[in-house]
Design an enzyme around this catalytic site. Sequence first.
Site, PDB file in Angstrom:
ATOM      1  CE  LYS A  12      42.345  27.921  25.244  1.00 34.60           C
ATOM      2  NZ  LYS A  12      43.266  26.761  25.351  1.00 34.60           N
ATOM      3  CE1 TYR A  52      39.276  23.204  24.675  1.00 34.31           C
ATOM      4  CE2 TYR A  52      38.514  24.381  26.612  1.00 34.31           C
ATOM      5  CZ  TYR A  52      39.284  24.318  25.473  1.00 34.31           C
ATOM      6  OH  TYR A  52      40.075  25.403  25.122  1.00 34.31           O
ATOM      7  CG  ASN A 115      46.979  27.013  25.084  1.00 30.99           C
ATOM      8  OD1 ASN A 115      45.961  27.448  25.615  1.00 30.99           O
ATOM      9  ND2 ASN A 115      47.002  25.902  24.384  1.00 30.99           N
ATOM     10  CG  HIS A 118      39.327  27.275  21.227  1.00 36.46           C
ATOM     11  ND1 HIS A 118      39.559  25.919  21.258  1.00 36.46           N
ATOM     12  CD2 HIS A 118      38.291  27.465  20.369  1.00 36.46           C
ATOM     13  CE1 HIS A 118      38.679  25.321  20.461  1.00 36.46           C
ATOM     14  NE2 HIS A 118      37.899  26.228  19.915  1.00 36.46           N
ATOM     15  CD  GLU A 129      35.073  24.626  18.595  1.00 38.45           C
ATOM     16  OE1 GLU A 129      35.625  25.622  18.098  1.00 38.45           O
ATOM     17  OE2 GLU A 129      35.716  23.597  18.913  1.00 38.45           O
TER      18      GLU A 129
HETATM   19  P1  IDP Z   1      44.122  23.050  20.959  1.00 40.21           P
HETATM   20  O1  IDP Z   1      43.648  24.133  21.900  1.00 40.21           O
HETATM   21  O2  IDP Z   1      45.429  23.432  20.313  1.00 40.21           O
HETATM   22  O3  IDP Z   1      43.081  22.629  19.958  1.00 40.21           O
HETATM   23  P2  IDP Z   1      43.521  20.575  22.393  1.00 40.21           P
HETATM   24  O4  IDP Z   1      44.273  19.299  22.257  1.00 40.21           O
HETATM   25  O5  IDP Z   1      42.163  20.664  21.778  1.00 40.21           O
HETATM   26  O6  IDP Z   1      44.469  21.764  21.835  1.00 40.21           O
HETATM   27  O7  IDP Z   1      43.426  20.896  23.939  1.00 40.21           O
HETATM   28  C1  IDP Z   1      42.568  21.916  24.402  1.00 40.21           C
HETATM   29  C2  IDP Z   1      43.300  22.734  25.441  1.00 40.21           C
HETATM   30  O8  IDP Z   1      43.575  21.889  26.560  1.00 40.21           O
HETATM   31  C3  IDP Z   1      44.656  23.275  25.027  1.00 40.21           C
HETATM   32  O9  IDP Z   1      44.590  24.477  24.259  1.00 40.21           O
HETATM   33  C4  IDP Z   1      45.327  23.464  26.351  1.00 40.21           C
HETATM   34  O10 IDP Z   1      44.905  24.683  26.978  1.00 40.21           O
HETATM   35  C5  IDP Z   1      44.802  22.296  27.155  1.00 40.21           C
HETATM   36  N1  IDP Z   1      45.728  21.172  27.116  1.00 40.21           N
HETATM   37  C6  IDP Z   1      45.964  20.355  26.075  1.00 40.21           C
HETATM   38  N2  IDP Z   1      46.889  19.431  26.386  1.00 40.21           N
HETATM   39  C7  IDP Z   1      47.241  19.671  27.659  1.00 40.21           C
HETATM   40  C8  IDP Z   1      48.171  19.060  28.577  1.00 40.21           C
HETATM   41  O11 IDP Z   1      48.860  18.100  28.248  1.00 40.21           O
HETATM   42  N3  IDP Z   1      48.243  19.616  29.812  1.00 40.21           N
HETATM   43  C9  IDP Z   1      47.489  20.685  30.200  1.00 40.21           C
HETATM   44  N4  IDP Z   1      46.611  21.285  29.380  1.00 40.21           N
HETATM   45  C10 IDP Z   1      46.496  20.795  28.133  1.00 40.21           C
HETATM   46 MG    MG Z   2      41.240  21.702  20.245  1.00 46.55          MG
END
Ligand code: IDP
Ligand code: MG
Length: 152
Positions: A12, A52, A115, A118, A129
């Site tokens: 990212k 997303y 974070n 992905h 994807e």
């Molecule tokens: P993942 O990346 O671990 O698969 P997902 O639930 O698919 O997690 O969410 C996609 C991305 O959305 C996350 O990696 C994170 O960057 C963001 N995200 C997920 N939950 C939150 C939240 O509660 N607050 C802000 N950003 C979030």
């Molecule tokens: Mg995800």
Amino acid sequence: MSTTEQTYIMIKPDGVQRGLVGEIIARFEKRGFKLAALKMETPSKELLEKHYGDLADKPFFPKLVKYMLSGPVICMVWEGLDAVKTGRVMLGATNPLASNPGTIRGDYALQVGMNVCHGSDSVENAKKEIELWFNNDVKQYKLDAAQWIYEA
Ligand code: IDP
Ligand code: MG
């Protein structure tokens, strides 16, 4: 046993800005996965909203799209045994504070909205994807090191 399972891994914008590209690639290489596709991309809003799409009704969705639009990303396809699940383990938990040390997020991040990386969460989503980001243009070649990674 499939040694040809593929996963979509993306660094990212924060991962690019913080100089973690080499580190993240190195972890997948050293683990034994085969690099099948790699590019730097400045994705459109439309592409990110598709990527997303499952999260479109989440309150954090607009913030997530803005974050992902904040700079170029590195798009990769990694191939190998249990690549999807193992890729997720290597990334760590979605929330970095819950990620174990030794994982990418557990070593390099603190907040869920920053974070670093992905990874596809299922084989089915990985296929979607890889089509979305690479139009299925992945390289096919023999990884010679495979004989030292996989049992005969
Ligand atoms: P993942 O990346 O671990 O698969 P997902 O639930 O698919 O997690 O969410 C996609 C991305 O959305 C996350 O990696 C994170 O960057 C963001 N995200 C997920 N939950 C939150 C939240 O509660 N607050 C802000 N950003 C979030
Ligand atoms: Mg995800």
